[in-house]
Structures are given as structure tokens and as C-alpha cells.
Scaffold this motif. Structure first.
Motif, PDB file in Angstrom:
ATOM      1  N   CYS A 121       0.845  -1.199   0.000  1.00 48.28           N
ATOM      2  CA  CYS A 121       0.000   0.000   0.000  1.00 48.28           C
ATOM      3  C   CYS A 121       0.882   1.251   0.000  1.00 48.28           C
ATOM      4  N   TYR A 122       0.821   2.031  -1.053  1.00 50.84           N
ATOM      5  CA  TYR A 122       1.633   3.250  -1.117  1.00 50.84           C
ATOM      6  C   TYR A 122       1.140   4.268  -0.088  1.00 50.84           C
ATOM      7  N   CYS A 123       2.036   4.692   0.765  1.00 46.12           N
ATOM      8  CA  CYS A 123       1.703   5.769   1.716  1.00 46.12           C
ATOM      9  C   CYS A 123       1.979   7.123   1.072  1.00 46.12           C
ATOM     10  N   VAL A 124       3.138   7.185   0.386  1.00 50.35           N
ATOM     11  CA  VAL A 124       3.549   8.413  -0.306  1.00 50.35           C
ATOM     12  C   VAL A 124       3.881   8.034  -1.749  1.00 50.35           C
ATOM     13  N   GLU A 125       3.212   8.686  -2.705  1.00 50.62           N
ATOM     14  CA  GLU A 125       3.458   8.380  -4.124  1.00 50.62           C
ATOM     15  C   GLU A 125       4.388   9.433  -4.705  1.00 50.62           C
ATOM     16  N   LYS A 126       5.480   8.967  -5.345  1.00 52.17           N
ATOM     17  CA  LYS A 126       6.502   9.886  -5.873  1.00 52.17           C
ATOM     18  C   LYS A 126       6.692   9.679  -7.370  1.00 52.17           C
ATOM     19  N   ASP A 127       7.185  10.716  -8.022  1.00 48.82           N
ATOM     20  CA  ASP A 127       7.580  10.621  -9.420  1.00 48.82           C
ATOM     21  C   ASP A 127       8.862   9.780  -9.501  1.00 48.82           C
ATOM     22  N   ARG A 128       8.852   8.775 -10.364  1.00 47.70           N
ATOM     23  CA  ARG A 128       9.978   7.829 -10.406  1.00 47.70           C
ATOM     24  C   ARG A 128      11.273   8.484 -10.881  1.00 47.70           C
ATOM     25  N   GLN A 129      11.154   9.471 -11.758  1.00 47.14           N
ATOM     26  CA  GLN A 129      12.365  10.120 -12.263  1.00 47.14           C
ATOM     27  C   GLN A 129      12.913  11.155 -11.273  1.00 47.14           C
ATOM     28  N   SER A 130      12.045  12.080 -10.880  1.00 53.11           N
ATOM     29  CA  SER A 130      12.522  13.215 -10.070  1.00 53.11           C
ATOM     30  C   SER A 130      12.492  12.943  -8.570  1.00 53.11           C
ATOM     31  N   GLY A 131      11.690  11.955  -8.147  1.00 52.70           N
ATOM     32  CA  GLY A 131      11.529  11.692  -6.716  1.00 52.70           C
ATOM     33  C   GLY A 131      10.604  12.686  -6.036  1.00 52.70           C
TER      34      GLY A 131
ATOM     35  N   ILE B 239       7.318  14.357  -4.576  1.00 50.36           N
ATOM     36  CA  ILE B 239       6.104  13.790  -3.976  1.00 50.36           C
ATOM     37  C   ILE B 239       4.887  14.234  -4.787  1.00 50.36           C
ATOM     38  N   LEU B 240       4.135  13.253  -5.298  1.00 52.38           N
ATOM     39  CA  LEU B 240       2.940  13.548  -6.092  1.00 52.38           C
ATOM     40  C   LEU B 240       1.671  13.503  -5.238  1.00 52.38           C
ATOM     41  N   LYS B 241       1.656  12.547  -4.282  1.00 53.07           N
ATOM     42  CA  LYS B 241       0.425  12.358  -3.495  1.00 53.07           C
ATOM     43  C   LYS B 241       0.767  11.735  -2.140  1.00 53.07           C
ATOM     44  N   VAL B 242       0.126  12.243  -1.108  1.00 50.28           N
ATOM     45  CA  VAL B 242       0.273  11.657   0.230  1.00 50.28           C
ATOM     46  C   VAL B 242      -1.063  11.039   0.621  1.00 50.28           C
ATOM     47  N   ASN B 243      -1.087   9.736   0.849  1.00 54.66           N
ATOM     48  CA  ASN B 243      -2.318   9.056   1.293  1.00 54.66           C
ATOM     49  C   ASN B 243      -2.377   9.138   2.819  1.00 54.66           C
ATOM     50  N   MET B 244      -3.051  10.186   3.277  1.00 58.44           N
ATOM     51  CA  MET B 244      -2.983  10.538   4.696  1.00 58.44           C
ATOM     52  C   MET B 244      -3.510   9.432   5.608  1.00 58.44           C
ATOM     53  N   TRP B 245      -4.570   8.718   5.187  1.00 61.48           N
ATOM     54  CA  TRP B 245      -5.110   7.676   6.067  1.00 61.48           C
ATOM     55  C   TRP B 245      -4.086   6.559   6.291  1.00 61.48           C
ATOM     56  N   ARG B 246      -3.240   6.349   5.286  1.00 60.20           N
ATOM     57  CA  ARG B 246      -2.197   5.330   5.440  1.00 60.20           C
ATOM     58  C   ARG B 246      -1.061   5.836   6.341  1.00 60.20           C
ATOM     59  N   LEU B 247      -0.752   7.119   6.251  1.00 61.15           N
ATOM     60  CA  LEU B 247       0.224   7.677   7.185  1.00 61.15           C
ATOM     61  C   LEU B 247      -0.288   7.589   8.615  1.00 61.15           C
ATOM     62  N   LEU B 248      -1.611   7.720   8.776  1.00 67.17           N
ATOM     63  CA  LEU B 248      -2.198   7.591  10.116  1.00 67.17           C
ATOM     64  C   LEU B 248      -2.078   6.151  10.623  1.00 67.17           C
ATOM     65  N   LEU B 249      -2.186   5.186   9.722  1.00 66.49           N
ATOM     66  CA  LEU B 249      -1.965   3.787  10.119  1.00 66.49           C
ATOM     67  C   LEU B 249      -0.510   3.580  10.542  1.00 66.49           C
ATOM     68  N   CYS B 250       0.418   4.245   9.834  1.00 72.51           N
ATOM     69  CA  CYS B 250       1.844   4.191  10.237  1.00 72.51           C
ATOM     70  C   CYS B 250       1.997   4.766  11.646  1.00 72.51           C
ATOM     71  N   GLU B 251       1.349   5.904  11.883  1.00 71.53           N
ATOM     72  CA  GLU B 251       1.467   6.573  13.178  1.00 71.53           C
ATOM     73  C   GLU B 251       0.861   5.721  14.298  1.00 71.53           C
ATOM     74  N   ALA B 252      -0.289   5.083  14.022  1.00 68.25           N
ATOM     75  CA  ALA B 252      -0.928   4.218  15.034  1.00 68.25           C
ATOM     76  C   ALA B 252      -0.028   3.029  15.371  1.00 68.25           C
ATOM     77  N   THR B 253       0.612   2.460  14.342  1.00 73.59           N
ATOM     78  CA  THR B 253       1.537   1.337  14.563  1.00 73.59           C
ATOM     79  C   THR B 253       2.693   1.773  15.453  1.00 73.59           C
ATOM     80  N   ALA B 254       3.290   2.930  15.119  1.00 73.02           N
ATOM     81  CA  ALA B 254       4.437   3.429  15.883  1.00 73.02           C
ATOM     82  C   ALA B 254       4.041   3.764  17.320  1.00 73.02           C
TER      83      ALA B 254
END
Length: 648
Positions: A603-613, A615-630
Motif C-alpha cells: 500500500c503506497y503511503c507516499v506516491e513519488k515521481d519515479r524520475q525526479s523523486g 512527492i505527487l500524493k500523500v495518502n494521509m489515512w495510510r500515514l495515520l496507520l503508520c502513526e498508530a503502529t508506531a
């Protein structure tokens, strides 16, 4: 008003049951003399407010909630039967739902025995399922096989609990009345160095205290030092010879272990010295000021050495050694005599406890006391003076028969009722070397604990340098923090991750391996999880705002699996509070870390451009799952006494 009382009481009970919040306040004795209800109503309104507040903030133990729900369903289905089995477990495979109620098979047997009715488990399961009361956590149930009830949780319920965790932090379920817990652990002997044998009691005891404190208990951490007894006679006699001006000039005892060995050698070989050592014991026990001063000097040297180790391992203890109970011992002997439990055997006063073949010796033939006497005095003081509801002795398995005899003597004489007060021996096995024999140095000596900790620091730094963390990744301060975090975290985790009842093999190579169920792996996983939001330029304030506004979507199977795993934390803690086996928490943290890895890989948490790196999109609900885990991992580390670092 009477009607409002009924409604308020029912609402408190509902919150208590389905919020799994422990015991509701007692409603007895709340009417005043005139029978007015005003005070009672105010009390109930306040209680209801408190229960609602707790419900909103506490992490819910989902297994306990399901037990409440199925307990009510079974009672409704079979109101004329009592003590029916209630079995709710985690499902082993996702296709069988999230949890299972496996009570139907047991009820079949009971119906056959008590009513001579032959009913199939499947039929019973269907009847239970029809009687499930309205609740907020079950999406649906399915009957499978011979009578298993498969439970599927509601996604909005799990999502809501995760949001609550993110907003309120990791809050334990309420425990009802705040009980007092006394934990006896570490307990080295004065004038002897702490060795590897003290490691387990110290680490396990500290972690148990942290768990009970987090759960809301009033915890008293006691260090039952061996600071009294005949060995002090030879130590004081040797002190007088070696440092005759000890009363005015503080003696420079650098190596207390060597000092102890010298005095023991003299005690064993010099008859005159031996006689003087016995005289010193008598003078010490009669509280002669000069001898008390000598005793205190020796104790202080030991304390400083012990404290170095406690500081390294972040251990907090209140010292209450055998000397604390010395004045109580004559009363203990008298109490057992007055109640007719004492027999005299060859001048000794002994007590036989039913069920135990070896008696307790409470007074020697020379009038001196024994370990049995001091342990009985300590038990009584903790029960009757400290008013402990729970008393835990973290002592090696070799003391099991002795402690069980002492506990049984306490019951026999009426100090406590084991149905009311929990007195437990949290026994543990020995530490083995890699040759599977008792852990010793090459010369066959016991391994000094301070040497072990220093070796851990050295190996931890070697490991970090092998991975070139010192060259580009970490500042000198961060490197030092990572070194101590890994070294002491790995030593603690290696102990706590094994079932304490078993012996375990001490291996620096295994415990510092950053693959598998080790602290090195978990600490690295934790720093990685914490870095995800930081690398996406999402700070704490943004995460807190998102936790209040975002709905956690759990549509992907790996999101759903991780969300449920996070919420099992209260179940894990409750199991350990019941059985005192801390390896369950280590297993859970490893499972949580590996479940997170599955989620992160899929599951992509942060989507980036493959060439430039970029950040194109931040899936905030997934970052919240990261935070809950931590957040849950951090609390798990805290209970285990492990200090994570932000960068590794």
C-alpha cells in the motif's frame, strides 16, 4: 427521579459491559436519612459522565467485548443453565472471519449430562447467533463446520477505534478499583557483585512493574536485599583489621568482591578470626553503634555498585532488605507459637505446613533467625501493613518450593485468603552459555553483570560501525544514543522474548542480529516507520489534525489486517496481567512489525515521481496507520524498558 435512577444505572451498566470498562461505581448507601434521591441522582449523573469519558478515551479490548456479547447471547439462549463455557478466540485464517466463538461444542456436552438432551453443536451455535444483542462491533456472524461461530468485525468500528487511539494516545482499559501491587525483584546480596543470575529477576521485575503501572495499578517496587546475617560478622572483623580507623576515615574499599573473598578465606582458615566474626554478629544484632556504622559502610559500597547497573538498565527500586524486617521476626515466632503451629526439633523451632514435606525453620537452636523467618515477616508486612491486593515475587525457579511453603504458611495462619489476594511466584529459568551449560566465564567464574553490559555496548558499537552508520548517517550524539539503545534493548529483549519459565541461551550474535524477532530488528523497524511521515514533510501537528478529520479507510486487505493487529494491544496486555508471561508482548510486537511490512510493501503511503523523486500524493489515512503502529510499538517498548531512537 426513581425512573431516572433506573435509566442512569442501566446506561452505566451498558457502558461498563459493552465498553469493557471494569466495575461501575457502587450504588449502595447513597440515599440520605430522609430518603431523598437528589444526592444519588447527582452521583449517578457524574458517574455516567465519567464512564462516557473513559469509553471515549480507553482502548477497547475487543476480545473482552465479544465475550460480553456472546455471554449475553448464551444466557438468553439458555437462561436455565449456569456457568456455560464462553470461548472467544482470534481466527487463525481470514476466511473464517476475525474472531470465533467456540462455545457450542462444550454446551452440547453439558446439555447431554444435565438434561440428557442430544443437541448438535451447530443447532446450539444457531441459537446463540439468534440471541446476539445489538452492538457496535459485529458486522455479521457465520456458522461453520460442526458449530464454530465465525465473527466478522465492522470496518467502521475498527476505523473509529483507530481514530480514538490516534487522538487520545494508547490508553489502557479501566480496571475498576485501583489495586495495590507489590513486586519483589532483583534482590542481590550486599558485599557480592551482581552477576548474570540477577539479570533475569531485574529485567522481568522492572517490566512487570511498568505493565501494572500503565494499567493503572498502585505499584510498590521492592528490592529485598540480602543485607543482614552471619556473613556480616566476618566482613566487619576484616574491616576492623584492614581499616582500623574506619569510624573516622571512610575506608577505600575499591573491590568489594575481593574484600568478601579475603574475609571468607580468613573465616575458613583462621580459628581466632572465626570466633571474632561470631562476636561481631552478636554486637551488630544488639545494635552496637560502631558495628552499625561498619555495616552501613559495607552496604553503601555495595549500593553504589548496584546503582551503576540500575542506571544502565533504567531500573527503579525501593530498597527494603532483610534488615528492615529484623525487628518483626520475634513477633512472627510468637504468633506461630500462640496459634500452636510450632514444634521443637533438636532445639530448633519449626513449622510444618500441610502439603509440604520440609518444615520452615523459624528459629535456630542458638536463638537466631533464618531466611524462613525473614521471608514470613516480609510476607506479613506486605499483606497486613502495605495492604497489597497482588503480591509478585520475581525469583528463580529453584526457590519455588520454599516460596510456596511460605505462601501456604501465610494462608494457614490467616494473613490472607488466596481467593481474595493474589500471591504469585513469577519463577524463571537460568541463563545458559552457547554450550547450553550455566553461563560462566572461560575460567569458570560467574559472569559479572557490569562486564556483560560493557561487552554489550562494545558489540553494539561494532555492529553500527560495520553498517557504516558512523560515517554518513548519524552524528556522534545520535551514534551514542543508538549504541546504548541497541545494547541494553537487545539484552533486555533477549531475556523477555523467551518464556520466563524456560532456561535461555545468552548469545550476543543472536540478540544483535537485525533479522528475526530481536530488539535490533524492532528498533530499526520503528525508526523506519517514524521516518515515513518525516520524509513526506508531514509534521506532528499535521498528523494530529488529520487524526481528527480523516476517516481511516481499511479497504485493502493489508490495511484491514494491520488495523485489527494494532487494536489487539489491550488483549495482549490483559493476558500478561493474568499470566505474567511477558514474551507474549514481544511476540505481538514482532507480529505487528511484520504485519506493518506487509502493509507498507502493498500500500503506497507516499506516491513519488519515479524520475525526479518529487512527492505527487500523500495518502494521509495510510500515514495515520503508520502513526498508530508506531504509537503502539512505542508503548510496548516502554513496558519492556526499551528506549527507541529517532535515527538509527
Amino acid at each position: 427521579q426513581e425512573n431516572e435512577i433506573k435509566l442512569l444505572t442501566a446506561e452505566i451498566e451498558r457502558l461498563k459491559n459493552f465498553g469493557c470498562l471494569g466495575v461501575s461505581p457502587s450504588l449502595e448507601g447513597l440515599r440520605d436519612e430522609n430518603g431523598k434521591l437528589k444526592y444519588r441522582l447527582n452521583f449517578l449523573r457524574k458517574s455516567l459522565q465519567e464512564e462516557r469519558s473513559k469509553t471515549a478515551k480507553s482502548m477497547i479490548n475487543i476480545n473482552s467485548c465479544l465475550q460480553e456479547i456472546f455471554g449475553a447471547a448464551i444466557q438468553a439462549a439458555y437462561p436455565d443453565l449456569e456457568n456455560l463455557p464462553l470461548v472467544v478466540t482470534l481466527s487463525q485464517q481470514p476466511k473464517f472471519g476475525d474472531y470465533q466463538c467456540n462455545s457450542a461444542m462444550g454446551i452440547t456436552q453439558i446439555l447431554l449430562k444435565t438434561k440428557e438432551q442430544k443437541v448438535s453443536p451447530r443447532e446450539i451455535a444457531e441459537k446463540i447467533a439468534k440471541n446476539i444483542p445489538p452492538n457496535e462491533c459485529i458486522e455479521k456472524v457465520e456458522i461453520a463446520g460442526p458449530g464454530f461461530i465465525n465473527v466478522h468485525l465492522r470496518k467502521d468500528f475498527v476505523s473509529k477505534q483507530l481514530s480514538s487511539l490516534l487522538i487520545n494516545g494508547v490508553q489502557p482499559p479501566a480496571i475498576g478499583k485501583r489495586k495495590k501491587v507489590v513486586v519483589d525483584f532483583s534482590s542481590p546480596n550486599i558485599a557480592k557483585e551482581m552477576h548474570v543470575g540477577h539479570l533475569r529477576s531485574t529485567i522481568i521485575g522492572e517490566s512487570m512493574c511498568r505493565l501494572f503501572e500503565f494499567a493503572g495499578y498502585d505499584v510498590l517496587r521492592l528490592n529485598h536485599l540480602g543485607d543482614w546475617g552471619t556473613q556480616f560478622g566476618m566482613l566487619i572483623a576484616h574491616l576492623q583489621d584492614k581499616f582500623p580507623d574506619y569510624l573516622t576515615v571512610s575506608p577505600p574499599i575499591g573491590d568489594l568482591q575481593a574484600f568478601y573473598k579475603e574475609s571468607k578465606r580468613r573465616f575458613d582458615t583462621e580459628e581466632e578470626f572465626k570466633k571474632r566474626a561470631y562476636q561481631c554478629v552478636v554486637l551488630l544484632q544488639s545494635k552496637n553503634p560502631d558495628f552499625i556504622k561498619a555495616w552501613e559502610l559495607i552496604c553503601d559500597v555495595s549500593r553504589k555498585e548496584f546503582q551503576k547497573i540500575y542506571n544502565c538498565l533504567d531500573i527503579t527500586l525501593i530498597e527494603r532488605g532483610e534488615s528492615f524486617y529484623h525487628e518483626m521476626m520475634k513477633d512472627i515466632v510468637k504468633e506461630f507459637e500462640d496459634k500452636g503451629f510450632v514444634q521443637v526439633d533438636d532445639g530448633r523451632k519449626i513449622v510444618f505446613v500441610p502439603g509440604f514435606p520440609v518444615p520452615l525453620t523459624i528459629m535456630k537452636s542458638d536463638g537466631g533467625y533464618t531466611y524462613d523467618t525473614s521471608d514470613l515477616a516480609a510476607l506479613k508486612h506486605r499483606l497486613c501493613e502495605e495492604k497489597a491486593d497482588i503480591l509478585i515475587y520475581v525469583v528463580d525457579s529453584g526457590q519455588s518450593v520454599h516460596l510456596q511453603t511460605v505462601f501456604a504458611a501465610g494462608v494457614m495462619i490467616g494473613w490472607y485468603d488466596p481467593k481474595v489476594t493474589r500471591v504469585a511466584h513469577a519463577a524463571f529459568g537460568v541463563v545458559l552459555g552457547e554450550d547450553k551449560k550455566k553461563f560462566k566465564t572461560r575460567s569458570g567464574d560467574t559472569v559479572r553483570l557490569i562486564d556483560l553490559l560493557e561487552e554489550g555496548l562494545k558489540r553494539s558499537m561494532d555492529k553500527l560501525k560495520d553498517k557504516e552508520r558512523d560515517k554518513v548517517v548519524l552524528t556522534p550524539e545520535e551514534l551514542k544514543a543508538a549504541q546504548t539503545s541497541v545494547a541494553f534493548g537487545c539484552i533486555k529483549y533477549a531475556d523477555l522474548s523467551h518464556n520466563r519459565l524456560n532456561d535461555y541461551v545468552f548469545s550476543f550474535d543472536k540478540m544483535l542480529d537485525d533479522r528475526g524477532n530481536t530488539a535490533a530488528y524492532l528498533l530499526y523497524a520503528f525508526t523506519r516507520i517514524r521516518a515515513i511521515a518525516r520524509l513526506a514533510n508531514i509534521d506532528e501537528q499535521m498528523l494530529r489534525k488529520a487524526a481528527r478529520e480523516e476517516v481511516l479507510i481499511l479497504d485493502h486487505e493489508k490495511e484491514w489486517k494491520l488495523g485489527k493487529c494494532i487494536l489487539r494491544f489491550p488483549e495482549i496486555l490483559q493476558k500478561i496481567l493474568d499470566d505474567l508471561l511477558l514474551h507474549t508482548l514481544c511476540d505481538y510486537l514482532y507480529e505487528l512489525a511484520t504485519t506493518f511490512t506487509e502493509f507498507y510493501d502493498n500500500c503506497y503511503c507516499v506516491e513519488k515521481d519515479r524520475q525526479s523523486g518529487q512527492i505527487l500524493k500523500v495518502n494521509m489515512w495510510r500515514l495515520l496507520l503508520c502513526e498508530a503502529t508506531a504509537t503502539v510499538m512505542a508503548k510496548g517498548f516502554d513496558i519492556l524498558g526499551i528506549k527507541p531512537v529517532q535515527r538509527m
